[in-house]
Motif scaffolding. Structure first.
Motif, mmCIF file in Angstrom:
data_model
loop_
_atom_site.group_PDB
_atom_site.id
_atom_site.type_symbol
_atom_site.label_atom_id
_atom_site.label_comp_id
_atom_site.label_asym_id
_atom_site.label_seq_id
_atom_site.Cartn_x
_atom_site.Cartn_y
_atom_site.Cartn_z
ATOM 1 N N ASP A 1 -34.223 18.279 62.024
ATOM 2 C CA ASP A 1 -33.289 17.971 61.122
ATOM 3 C C ASP A 1 -33.560 16.949 60.072
ATOM 4 N N ARG B 1 -35.558 18.353 57.368
ATOM 5 C CA ARG B 1 -34.834 19.235 56.397
ATOM 6 C C ARG B 1 -34.375 18.333 55.452
ATOM 7 N N ALA C 1 -39.983 23.426 51.822
ATOM 8 C CA ALA C 1 -38.569 24.080 51.872
ATOM 9 C C ALA C 1 -38.614 25.324 50.443
ATOM 10 N N ARG D 1 -38.520 26.369 57.155
ATOM 11 C CA ARG D 1 -37.553 26.022 56.022
ATOM 12 C C ARG D 1 -37.738 26.977 54.896
#
Ligand SMILES: C[S@@+](CC[C@H](N)C(=O)[O-])C[C@H]1O[C@@H](n2cnc3c(N)ncnc32)[C@H](O)[C@@H]1O
Length: 258
Positions: A10, A13, A49, A72
């Motif tokens: 998390d 991210r 990502a 991601r």
């Protein structure tokens, strides 16, 4: 030596999201400066990502996005090929590429010299290598709630960038040497863009500092930071009365002669 952060967590991210908000605009400027061809074959290393992989995919022919953690890279364009691979074991894909980009990857890898040599080899004639990394320039404070807080800021910056970072394989001098390395490797049209801005508590730059501090907590405790120092540092990173210079970011590019 393993990468210290976890892209798939998390915190990872949010880390990727802050990097995109803070650095995608200067990175795009750097990539556009060299010109982008609709037919270009691109390699995006340590793609995170995928914000830059997707941006390149909309302007070029195809993008290979390589990362050791591809969790991601789920929302990518049709012409982005995702490859899970450890760059310490080679590029994981055959060249040649018209454009190779790596942002905040080589700074972390102790094997950066070998990876850099492979990147130069993988360039097509006329192909461009673009490398963006933070430097170790001291992050001078601008406004502080108190002198005690300034001491906490300075100590955590010192432990992060001058003790824990180097101990985990990071190089805060690499970015400043990239242009000379490109020239030594025979690349031409070598150019560096410098980008820096200030950051205020509660905004993305400070929230990235806080995020990295949370992810690196075991390392920082291991080099002598105290739980109280970490707590106060993280509070400062959300306090609007705190502001300081954010990292200096250098984006260097060079072209393989035709
Ligand atoms: C600081 S992040 C930067 C992400 C992205 N380039 C950006 O700037 O937004 C570093 C990235 O490199 C990846 N990475 C770290 N070590 C790697 C390795 N040995 N091989 C491939 N990717 C690696 C991480 O998973 C992460 O996505």
């Amino acid at each position: 030596m393993d990468y210290v952060f976890e892209t798939g967590s998390d915190l990872g991210r949010d880390h990727m999201q802050y990097l995109g908000t803070l650095l995608d605009a200067p990175t795009r400027w750097c990539l556009e400066r060299g010109g982008l061809s609709a037919a270009a074959r691109c390699l995006e290393l340590g793609a995170g990502a995928g914000s830059i992989a997707n941006w390149l995919a909309a302007r070029t022919g195809e993008v290979v996005a390589v990362d050791i953690d591809t969790s991601r890279l789920t929302d990518v364009a049709a012409n982005v090929e995702v490859r899970r691979h450890d760059l310490r074991e080679g590029l994981g894909v055959d060249g040649p590429f018209d454009l190779i980009h790596a942002r905040l990857v080589l700074v972390h890898l102790p094997e950066r010299e070998q990876v850099f040599a492979r990147l130069v080899e993988a360039l097509a004639p006329g192909g461009r290598l673009v490398i963006g990394d933070f430097t170790g320039r001291r992050l001078h404070p601008i406004t502080m709630p108190s002198p005690e807080d300034e001491a906490v800021w300075a100590r955590i910056q010192y432990l992060s960038h001058e003790v824990a970072g180097p101990a985990s394989g990071m190089s805060m001098t690499w970015a400043g040497s990239t242009a000379a390395r490109m020239t030594d490797a025979g690349l031409v049209d070598v150019h560096t863009m410098e980008y820096s801005e200030t950051t205020t508590g509660g905004t993305d730059g400070c929230l990235l500092h806080r995020n990295l501090n949370q992810q690196a907590e075991p390392l920082l405790l291991g080099v002598g930071a105290t739980p109280d120092e970490l707590r106060r540092y993280r509070e400062l990173m959300t306090d609007p009365s705190f502001s300081a210079w954010f990292y200096q970011f250098l984006c260097t590019s060079g072209v393989r002669p035709k």
